[in-house]
Design a protein around this motif. Structure first.
Motif, PDB file in Angstrom:
ATOM      1  N   TYR A  76      -7.478   1.474   3.802  1.00  0.00           N
ATOM      2  CA  TYR A  76      -7.472   2.674   2.972  1.00  0.00           C
ATOM      3  C   TYR A  76      -6.380   3.585   3.502  1.00  0.00           C
ATOM      4  N   GLU A  77      -5.331   3.709   2.713  1.00  0.00           N
ATOM      5  CA  GLU A  77      -4.229   4.592   3.065  1.00  0.00           C
ATOM      6  C   GLU A  77      -4.445   5.912   2.326  1.00  0.00           C
ATOM      7  N   GLU A 117      -3.247   9.295   1.158  1.00  0.00           N
ATOM      8  CA  GLU A 117      -1.977   9.992   0.924  1.00  0.00           C
ATOM      9  C   GLU A 117      -2.248  11.426   0.501  1.00  0.00           C
ATOM     10  N   THR A 139      -7.882  -1.092  -0.448  1.00  0.00           N
ATOM     11  CA  THR A 139      -7.244  -2.340  -0.823  1.00  0.00           C
ATOM     12  C   THR A 139      -7.721  -3.446   0.108  1.00  0.00           C
ATOM     13  N   THR A 183      -8.752   4.951  -3.470  1.00  0.00           N
ATOM     14  CA  THR A 183      -9.226   3.571  -3.502  1.00  0.00           C
ATOM     15  C   THR A 183      -8.719   2.824  -2.271  1.00  0.00           C
ATOM     16  N   VAL A 196       0.865  -1.172   0.000  1.00  0.00           N
ATOM     17  CA  VAL A 196       0.000   0.000   0.000  1.00  0.00           C
ATOM     18  C   VAL A 196       0.903   1.223   0.000  1.00  0.00           C
ATOM     19  N   GLU A 197       1.091   1.792  -1.195  1.00  0.00           N
ATOM     20  CA  GLU A 197       1.905   3.005  -1.326  1.00  0.00           C
ATOM     21  C   GLU A 197       3.224   2.886  -0.555  1.00  0.00           C
ATOM     22  N   SER A 223      -4.939   9.565  -3.196  1.00  0.00           N
ATOM     23  CA  SER A 223      -5.361   8.156  -3.176  1.00  0.00           C
ATOM     24  C   SER A 223      -6.853   8.104  -2.875  1.00  0.00           C
TER      25      SER A 223
END
Length: 140
Positions: free
Chosen positions: A122-123, A125, A138, A136, A36-37, A134
């Motif tokens: 949900y990260e 950013e 995951t 979306t 995640v990122e 961001s």
């Protein structure tokens, strides 16, 4: 008789080896790694609540308020300083509103609405222009 003793020891050794199973290898196949990122979250997820965190690459301090579609408070990450990453915060599943706000009048507040289920992350950013980049979630 001397060879019989050696053969018996060898047979015991073979039986012990055949009884061993690579259990840790089997359990590893149940784990899932999600990137995640630039962050790796490795865990086995079993109906765990969804989670979120904020990566603030911006220049101002933000607050994150997590509510459901009815406006019920679920989680809060206050005072997210620039160039910091928060810890993960969990909340119940459903239609979730992520409200990222700042006291700086030059920065627009942003709401993101996502349907979040169990084992989802949900990260959020924030880029150097103080904008969310961001949108979306995951599944893990």
């Amino acid at each position: 008789m001397k060879n019989l003793l050696k053969q018996a020891l060898f047979l015991c050794f073979v039986i012990m080896l055949s009884a061993c199973t690579p259990e840790s290898m089997q359990n590893d196949s149940l784990s899932e790694t999600v990137e995640v990122e630039n962050f790796q979250l490795t865990e086995f997820c079993s109906n765990q609540d969804p989670t979120t965190r904020v990566v603030n690459n911006g220049t101002v301090t933000f607050d994150l308020l997590v509510t459901n579609a009815d406006g019920t408070f679920l989680a809060e990450l206050p005072n997210i300083l620039s160039n910091t990453t928060t810890s993960w915060a969990s909340f119940p599943e459903g239609d979730i509103v992520f409200s990222l706000t700042s006291n700086d009048p030059s920065v627009s507040d942003t709401d993101v609405v996502l349907k979040m289920g169990t084992c989802m992350v949900y990260e959020i950013e924030v880029d150097s222009n103080n904008q969310i980049v961001s949108f979306t979630s995951t599944s893990i």
